[in-house]
Design an enzyme around this catalytic site. Structure first.
Site, PDB file in Angstrom:
ATOM      1  N   GLY A 215       0.776  -1.238   0.000  1.00  0.00           N
ATOM      2  CA  GLY A 215       0.000   0.000   0.000  1.00  0.00           C
ATOM      3  C   GLY A 215       0.804   1.281   0.000  1.00  0.00           C
ATOM      4  O   GLY A 215       0.254   2.359  -0.217  1.00  0.00           O
ATOM      5  N   GLU A 262       4.351  -6.570   1.914  1.00  0.00           N
ATOM      6  CA  GLU A 262       4.283  -6.993   0.505  1.00  0.00           C
ATOM      7  C   GLU A 262       3.878  -5.857  -0.421  1.00  0.00           C
ATOM      8  O   GLU A 262       2.813  -5.898  -1.024  1.00  0.00           O
ATOM      9  CB  GLU A 262       3.357  -8.194   0.344  1.00  0.00           C
ATOM     10  N   PRO A 263       4.738  -4.869  -0.559  1.00  0.00           N
ATOM     11  CA  PRO A 263       4.396  -3.783  -1.480  1.00  0.00           C
ATOM     12  C   PRO A 263       4.580  -4.170  -2.946  1.00  0.00           C
ATOM     13  O   PRO A 263       5.311  -5.116  -3.262  1.00  0.00           O
ATOM     14  CB  PRO A 263       5.389  -2.676  -1.102  1.00  0.00           C
ATOM     15  N   GLY A 264       3.922  -3.444  -3.789  1.00  0.00           N
ATOM     16  CA  GLY A 264       4.125  -3.565  -5.231  1.00  0.00           C
ATOM     17  C   GLY A 264       4.606  -2.215  -5.761  1.00  0.00           C
ATOM     18  O   GLY A 264       5.756  -2.030  -6.131  1.00  0.00           O
ATOM     19  N   ARG A 265       3.695  -1.249  -5.707  1.00  0.00           N
ATOM     20  CA  ARG A 265       3.952   0.072  -6.285  1.00  0.00           C
ATOM     21  C   ARG A 265       5.282   0.696  -5.827  1.00  0.00           C
ATOM     22  O   ARG A 265       6.051   1.190  -6.648  1.00  0.00           O
ATOM     23  CB  ARG A 265       2.807   1.013  -5.891  1.00  0.00           C
ATOM     24  N   ARG A 311      -4.400   3.914 -15.802  1.00  0.00           N
ATOM     25  CA  ARG A 311      -4.567   4.566 -14.494  1.00  0.00           C
ATOM     26  C   ARG A 311      -5.235   5.949 -14.560  1.00  0.00           C
ATOM     27  O   ARG A 311      -6.120   6.242 -13.748  1.00  0.00           O
ATOM     28  CB  ARG A 311      -3.240   4.633 -13.743  1.00  0.00           C
ATOM     29  N   TYR A 315      -8.672   5.695 -12.623  1.00  0.00           N
ATOM     30  CA  TYR A 315      -8.658   6.262 -11.264  1.00  0.00           C
ATOM     31  C   TYR A 315      -8.520   7.775 -11.251  1.00  0.00           C
ATOM     32  O   TYR A 315      -8.351   8.364 -10.177  1.00  0.00           O
ATOM     33  CB  TYR A 315      -7.481   5.697 -10.457  1.00  0.00           C
ATOM     34  N   CYS A 341     -10.563   4.947 -29.212  1.00  0.00           N
ATOM     35  CA  CYS A 341     -11.813   5.594 -29.613  1.00  0.00           C
ATOM     36  C   CYS A 341     -12.789   5.755 -28.448  1.00  0.00           C
ATOM     37  O   CYS A 341     -13.885   5.176 -28.458  1.00  0.00           O
ATOM     38  CB  CYS A 341     -12.440   4.816 -30.751  1.00  0.00           C
ATOM     39  N   TYR A 370       1.420  -1.245 -12.237  1.00  0.00           N
ATOM     40  CA  TYR A 370       0.045  -1.255 -12.757  1.00  0.00           C
ATOM     41  C   TYR A 370      -0.047  -0.527 -14.094  1.00  0.00           C
ATOM     42  O   TYR A 370      -1.059   0.087 -14.403  1.00  0.00           O
ATOM     43  CB  TYR A 370      -0.925  -0.666 -11.722  1.00  0.00           C
TER      44      TYR A 370
END
Ligand code: LLP
Length: 412
Positions: A215, A262-265, A311, A315, A341, A370
């Site tokens: 997070g 356990e981060p990703g970003r 993204r 978002y 389109c 992502y």
């Protein structure tokens, strides 16, 4: 010497994802450094970027992998990650997927009581449980994964049910997990949720680890500050140390409970850039809205769109954009748009950029998390290529998809 953007595009084409592995490595090490509690097991949420060349950096740094699908488990195992370092955080998995994961020997992290029960009845001896601490956070409601509106996890007040299933089936809950949301820069809610999770953990007798999830946000906007990682690490370490002392006392266990994050970003976002070529520039004339004059907008069109970086559309996310070939052009306020389109195919509105001209290369920054993993072939446009740079080494990690490959997927 680092290759110029023009060299990269000449060699690999446009649009193009480029990842800087040195930065990935630096972030991985920063995460390990910020935690003083031992034992600590860092884990990479591979959904953020499953390009093997990128994920391998984390594997080399000793990370485990958080996988959320059979496909992600397959990538982790193919990268050589030992099954006991793969945590499969399931969400509405099928019984078939459960059987496959059991056969692979990866640890299933159950997101519901009914899955825990079926896993126990199927003969699994160990698993983790994802709890919803009833606290959520995140940069957007779509990626807030705790609290009453979230479909994830077992509610933290349902521990008695978890203990019943342990007793009745013989399965042992060895991991106590949460993931409350994605992309926060203020750790207040995160730290509060850690307290809730540790109260849950205290009640579970067989724990090998507590996993606070991912997070950690990154500063996408120029006015945002990076999170104070060391402060967060100290807080998490102190809470965990306090917990572990008492836990060993209560449950008489010799083994100390591991801490997992356990981060990703945080690990990969800033390493990635989506390079795109300007294919059209147009300025509309002013128009009238009743008595009001509406200024005509300048649209800078590129050879990519929300099919490759969703993204902003999905978002309302902000990505910095640089004109890599501006040659000192004056700053102008423009809308940067894609080639898909739909009117929502907008990367940025009212962005001040050195005035783009046809053929300029633009960099959509912080696209390493992502970005490609959420890309699609919408409008039957192939996926872009992925290139990694590691010091002087520049190499193709994934070739550009072709239209022929897209057509081959169908039964004609
Ligand atoms: N662990 C679990 C169980 C997760 O579901 C996630 C992300 C993570 C860890 C890693 O979260 P991170 O450290 O990257 O925030 N597509 C969205 C983000 C969705 C995150 C989903 N889960 C975006 O582009 O912002």
């Amino acid at each position: 010497m680092a290759p110029s953007p023009r060299d990269l595009v000449a060699r690999f084409g446009s649009p193009l994802y480029v990842y800087d592995l040195a930065l990935v490595r630096e972030r991985a090490r920063a995460l390990k450094r910020c935690i003083t509690y031992q034992p600590f097991q860092p884990v990479f949420a591979i959904k953020a970027n499953s390009c093997p060349a990128v994920a391998r950096v984390m594997v080399e740094e000793g990370f485990g992998v958080d996988a959320v699908s059979p496909g992600e488990v397959a990538i982790a195992l193919k990268l050589g990650v030992k099954p006991d370092l793969v945590i499969y955080t399931e969400n509405n998995m099928t019984d078939g997927e459960m059987a496959e994961a059991m056969a692979q020997g990866v640890l299933i992290n159950c997101g519901s009581l009914d899955r825990l029960e079926r896993l126990g009845k199927a003969g699994a001896r160990a698993c983790a449980v994802r709890f919803n601490p009833d606290i959520g956070d995140g940069s957007n409601e779509k990626i807030c994964t705790g609290g009453p509106m979230s479909k994830f996890g077992v509610h933290f007040t349902q521990v008695a049910e978890v203990l019943r299933i342990e007793r009745e089936t013989g399965i042992q809950v060895v991991g106590c997990h949460m993931h409350i949301g994605s992309g926060f820069l203020d750790a207040t809610a995160f730290v509060k949720a850690m307290g809730v999770l540790l109260d849950v953990a205290r009640q579970l007798p067989h724990l090998r680890f507590v996993d606070f999830g991912g997070g950690i946000g990154i500063p996408y906007r120029p006015d945002e500050q990076p999170m104070d990682l060391d402060a967060l690490g100290q807080k998490a370490s102190a809470l965990m140390a306090g917990f572990a002392d008492r836990y060993t006392g209560i449950h008489g266990r010799e083994r100390t409970v591991e801490l997992h994050l356990e981060p990703g970003r945080f690990l990969v976002a800033e390493s990635g850039t989506l390079i795109t070529t300007v294919t059209s520039v147009k300025t509309n004339p002013d128009s009238k809205d009743g008595a009001r004059t509406v200024k005509g907008r300048t649209y800078v069109g590129c050879d990519t769109g929300f099919n490759h970086l969703v993204r902003p559309t999905m978002y309302g996310a902000y990505h910095r954009i640089d004109n890599l070939t501006s040659g000192g052009a004056p700053l102008t306020t423009v809308d940067v748009v894609g080639n898909i389109c739909e009117s929502g195919d907008v990367f940025a509105r009212d962005r001040a950029l050195p005035m783009p001209k046809l053929g300029d290369l633009l960099a959509l920054r912080d696209a390493g998390a992502y970005g490609m993993t959420m890309a699609s072939a919408y409008n039957t446009r192939p996926l872009p290529a992925e290139v990694v740079i590691d010091g002087d080494d520049v190499r193709l990690a994934r070739p550009r998809q072709t239209i022929a490959q897209l057509l081959e997927q169908y039964i004609w």
